[in-house]
Design a protein around this motif. Sequence first.
Motif, PDB file in Angstrom:
ATOM      1  N   GLY A  56      53.144  26.647  26.105  1.00 40.51           N
ATOM      2  CA  GLY A  56      52.586  25.263  25.845  1.00 40.51           C
ATOM      3  C   GLY A  56      53.982  24.557  25.103  1.00 40.51           C
ATOM      4  N   VAL A  57      54.293  25.042  23.871  1.00 42.52           N
ATOM      5  CA  VAL A  57      55.261  24.524  23.064  1.00 42.52           C
ATOM      6  C   VAL A  57      55.894  25.499  22.228  1.00 42.52           C
ATOM      7  N   VAL A  58      57.245  25.965  22.204  1.00 40.91           N
ATOM      8  CA  VAL A  58      57.666  26.816  21.381  1.00 40.91           C
ATOM      9  C   VAL A  58      58.736  25.875  20.445  1.00 40.91           C
ATOM     10  N   GLN A  59      58.338  26.539  18.867  1.00 41.16           N
ATOM     11  CA  GLN A  59      59.494  25.914  18.125  1.00 41.16           C
ATOM     12  C   GLN A  59      58.912  26.631  16.768  1.00 41.16           C
ATOM     13  N   PHE A  60      60.089  26.984  15.879  1.00 42.72           N
ATOM     14  CA  PHE A  60      59.823  27.630  14.511  1.00 42.72           C
ATOM     15  C   PHE A  60      59.452  26.457  13.555  1.00 42.72           C
ATOM     16  N   GLY A  61      58.191  25.811  13.676  1.00 46.16           N
ATOM     17  CA  GLY A  61      57.819  24.933  12.801  1.00 46.16           C
ATOM     18  C   GLY A  61      57.377  25.576  11.473  1.00 46.16           C
ATOM     19  N   SER A  62      57.838  24.820  10.511  1.00 49.86           N
ATOM     20  CA  SER A  62      57.568  25.266   8.921  1.00 49.86           C
ATOM     21  C   SER A  62      56.486  24.492   8.293  1.00 49.86           C
ATOM     22  N   LYS A  63      55.862  25.172   7.167  1.00 48.44           N
ATOM     23  CA  LYS A  63      54.961  24.458   6.519  1.00 48.44           C
ATOM     24  C   LYS A  63      55.237  24.646   4.939  1.00 48.44           C
ATOM     25  N   GLY A 399      55.587  18.398  14.979  1.00 46.13           N
ATOM     26  CA  GLY A 399      56.854  18.116  15.018  1.00 46.13           C
ATOM     27  C   GLY A 399      57.648  18.200  16.176  1.00 46.13           C
ATOM     28  N   ALA A 400      56.855  18.499  17.291  1.00 42.45           N
ATOM     29  CA  ALA A 400      57.417  18.836  18.616  1.00 42.45           C
ATOM     30  C   ALA A 400      56.487  18.593  19.734  1.00 42.45           C
ATOM     31  N   ILE A 401      57.338  17.888  20.938  1.00 41.52           N
ATOM     32  CA  ILE A 401      56.299  17.635  21.943  1.00 41.52           C
ATOM     33  C   ILE A 401      57.066  18.278  23.074  1.00 41.52           C
ATOM     34  N   ALA A 402      56.408  19.322  23.931  1.00 35.89           N
ATOM     35  CA  ALA A 402      57.358  20.052  24.752  1.00 35.89           C
ATOM     36  C   ALA A 402      56.812  19.222  26.248  1.00 35.89           C
ATOM     37  N   HIS A 404      56.960  19.358  30.035  1.00 34.82           N
ATOM     38  CA  HIS A 404      57.082  20.173  31.278  1.00 34.82           C
ATOM     39  C   HIS A 404      57.302  19.299  32.344  1.00 34.82           C
ATOM     40  N   SER A 405      58.443  19.388  33.047  1.00 34.11           N
ATOM     41  CA  SER A 405      58.486  19.334  34.474  1.00 34.11           C
ATOM     42  C   SER A 405      57.919  19.502  35.472  1.00 34.11           C
ATOM     43  N   LEU A 406      56.856  18.736  35.919  1.00 33.42           N
ATOM     44  CA  LEU A 406      55.964  19.301  36.987  1.00 33.42           C
ATOM     45  C   LEU A 406      56.869  19.677  38.331  1.00 33.42           C
ATOM     46  N   ARG A 407      58.017  19.163  38.595  1.00 37.02           N
ATOM     47  CA  ARG A 407      58.732  19.374  39.627  1.00 37.02           C
ATOM     48  C   ARG A 407      59.665  20.634  39.613  1.00 37.02           C
ATOM     49  N   THR A 408      60.502  20.535  38.429  1.00 37.52           N
ATOM     50  CA  THR A 408      61.458  21.796  38.187  1.00 37.52           C
ATOM     51  C   THR A 408      60.866  22.849  37.560  1.00 37.52           C
ATOM     52  N   GLY A 409      59.878  22.650  36.552  1.00 36.08           N
ATOM     53  CA  GLY A 409      59.634  23.814  35.628  1.00 36.08           C
ATOM     54  C   GLY A 409      60.582  23.558  34.176  1.00 36.08           C
ATOM     55  N   GLU A 410      61.191  22.773  34.169  1.00 39.60           N
ATOM     56  CA  GLU A 410      62.213  22.557  33.155  1.00 39.60           C
ATOM     57  C   GLU A 410      61.376  21.889  31.900  1.00 39.60           C
ATOM     58  N   VAL A 411      61.506  22.761  30.677  1.00 34.33           N
ATOM     59  CA  VAL A 411      60.722  22.322  29.488  1.00 34.33           C
ATOM     60  C   VAL A 411      61.990  21.713  28.550  1.00 34.33           C
ATOM     61  N   VAL A 412      61.419  20.646  27.955  1.00 32.00           N
ATOM     62  CA  VAL A 412      62.595  19.957  26.953  1.00 32.00           C
ATOM     63  C   VAL A 412      61.588  19.344  25.763  1.00 32.00           C
ATOM     64  N   ASN A 413      62.099  20.167  24.661  1.00 31.57           N
ATOM     65  CA  ASN A 413      61.323  19.660  23.309  1.00 31.57           C
ATOM     66  C   ASN A 413      62.003  18.357  22.909  1.00 31.57           C
ATOM     67  N   LEU A 414      60.979  17.457  22.920  1.00 26.30           N
ATOM     68  CA  LEU A 414      61.107  16.099  22.243  1.00 26.30           C
ATOM     69  C   LEU A 414      60.779  16.293  20.711  1.00 26.30           C
ATOM     70  N   ILE A 415      61.289  15.362  20.011  1.00 26.00           N
ATOM     71  CA  ILE A 415      61.120  15.399  18.519  1.00 26.00           C
ATOM     72  C   ILE A 415      60.122  14.014  18.352  1.00 26.00           C
ATOM     73  N   ALA A 416      59.117  14.462  17.294  1.00 27.13           N
ATOM     74  CA  ALA A 416      58.371  13.218  16.990  1.00 27.13           C
ATOM     75  C   ALA A 416      57.674  13.716  15.580  1.00 27.13           C
ATOM     76  N   PRO A 417      57.863  12.865  14.568  1.00 22.50           N
ATOM     77  CA  PRO A 417      57.390  13.355  13.197  1.00 22.50           C
ATOM     78  C   PRO A 417      55.896  13.473  13.064  1.00 22.50           C
ATOM     79  N   GLY A 418      55.523  14.290  12.185  1.00 23.55           N
ATOM     80  CA  GLY A 418      54.228  14.691  12.074  1.00 23.55           C
ATOM     81  C   GLY A 418      53.590  15.354  13.124  1.00 23.55           C
ATOM     82  N   GLU A 419      52.349  14.876  13.674  1.00 27.41           N
ATOM     83  CA  GLU A 419      51.475  15.717  14.645  1.00 27.41           C
ATOM     84  C   GLU A 419      50.989  14.739  15.667  1.00 27.41           C
TER      85      GLU A 419
END
Length: 673
Positions: A56-63, A399-402, A404-419
């Motif tokens: 779903g979403v891949v990122q090395f999020g920290s706490k 801190g991230a919103i993945a 997912h393109s439903l046409r190509t399958g490409e995944v882009v991580n958008l940044i958004a603060p918090g949750e």
Amino acid sequence: MTRYSSDNSPLTELSRRGLLQFGAAGALAAVTAGALADPASAATPREVLVTDLGPGVVQFGSKSAYQFEDTIYIGSRNVEPMFVIAYHIPSGRVVGQTSIPEGRSTQSLGADPTGRYLYIGTENAAGGIPTLYRWDLHNPTSPAEPLGRAGEVRVWALAVAPDGMVFFGGREPGGNLWQFDPATREITALGIAEPTATGARAIAATESTVYFGAGNTLGGGEASKAVLAAYDRATGEFTSILPAELADDDTIRELRLEGDRLVVGTANNTGSHVAVIDINDPSSYKVVRHDGITTKAMKVHGDNVFFLARANNARICDLSTMTVSPLQVDGLELGEVWGMAWAQDKLHAVSAYGFVAHIDLQALTATRTELIAAGAPAEPQLAMSVTAGGGFAYVAANGAIARHSLRTGEVVNLIAPGETKDAIWADQRLWMGQYSGLGLWAYTPGQGQEPAQAAPLPSDFNRPECVTWDETNKRVLVVSLSDAAGGSCLGVYNPATDDMTVYDRPLGAGKSIPAIVAHEGVAYLGGGDTGAGPAGEIAAVDPLTGKVLWSLDPEHNAPVTGMAVLGKHLYVVLNDGGFRVVDLAKRSIVHRADISEHGGRRTNLVVAQGRVYGVSSKALFRIDRRTFELDVLVGELEGAWYGGQPHISADERGRLYTLKDRNLIRVEVPRRF
């Protein structure tokens, strides 16, 4: 934005763990139930098509982030296993890592004076699992050693005294001060400074004294305010040293010892404080107030303390003059920060976006090191929400919103603060409720911009819980909880005029509202289990006036977790398997059932292709329009949701999206089935 494709190293690592790689849609396995290899598909009807869209979403999020000499130790968030990595500042590389199975996350790291061990407190309070560990830094590839368990506490704070004794605490009623003695390997509860506090938030220790900060974190309106006590290690007595100016703040957030000074940071939704206390005479102190909601990730260097006042808002407090000023660097978006360091004449900030920013304060410039590129592990996070629409599916984490393109399958991580606690696709935009205290955000794909705030909510209502679209009135509706004071507000945003109207606690004082849905110009609110009135109250509200039109008691004594309207019926699911159907014309409940066998503790609902579908961590099911019986379509989901609240969304074609474990799946149900 961070893009993932099938040939980068993080995805290769995921592939070794048996997860599908990101990439072209043709590489994804679109399979019917009979072809799925796992047991979950065995009960899925053959007509139902299930497609695994990968993590779903891949990122090395920290706490957490803790500096020892020229290395920053960074604790992961919501990945399995939990990791602590050693990021070496001079080389810009991850030079070591350890892992803790079922650790969940850590906010509490501290090294012993010799630098031999790094102590780690974890947030997983599940029974029988250790919550205190240590990592042998002389063997940087070694697993963390479990040291034991402290009651039912989720560890939030930890400090190591100069003599090597470890003190820690966290979320539990009252909040004990706990001690680990390395010589005897015993864990001991030393006592509680304030019984009404929700837990320890900050700890610092000397040879003779432990400084203990607590207060109200996620406690609602009945917990204490800020608590700051000095614990005498010889006598075992707590003495309050809280400056009077801090008495109305929600909680002490952080403590730092620098020589004879105790630097104190508080958190409070209407403005926070920095204080400096003389530890030889605690009645001698200096205080300054700032308008931020917190004072965290503090780093003291010389006469300056650097801190985060809210997401993407770093500041500097001059401790000699007690003046606060912004720390602004063009082009630098930090988001949430969980720790800072000072080395090589630069400030280093560890961003929850998955990078370390290296800030030159003289030139006011910054460079950044992506942690996964530097050697941090790439693993899928727990998800906050799933939303589909406009050709994409969005999976939100910390801190991230993945995207997912439903046409190509490409995944882009958008940044958004918090949750992003919840989101809805409407009016060609993604509308997001951003925690903590960030209000309503929006994102329009195709414009080359990251998500941005559409409208704030009152700072006290810091936790958006549900977002929906009112098609009749063309409004975005959001309900948001006050963690500190209790009770929820209803925000009504008009995109055409860019106006936000807020109704303060429409269901009464202290009443939380975890769910909302709109139909034909009426907002239906699902109540929580706090405040006056029945738990799980169902209320119809005019979103243009805030007036409650009518309400019902579902008689289940638990919060609402999801709602949907189809035809003349309002479908309502509640904690612990409650299910109610309300006839909107008669304003009465016409069906009651216990769906815990398939619904688990929490369930959510969506309407697609003229049918109501539900999801829990266990299963995706359909509700019969005539009998209201459940028909399980996909079982054994084991959805990995942060906080346990599942989500389900439908795109414009009626295809359903949710999680199986940590993977995004698409479920297609034929119209005639």
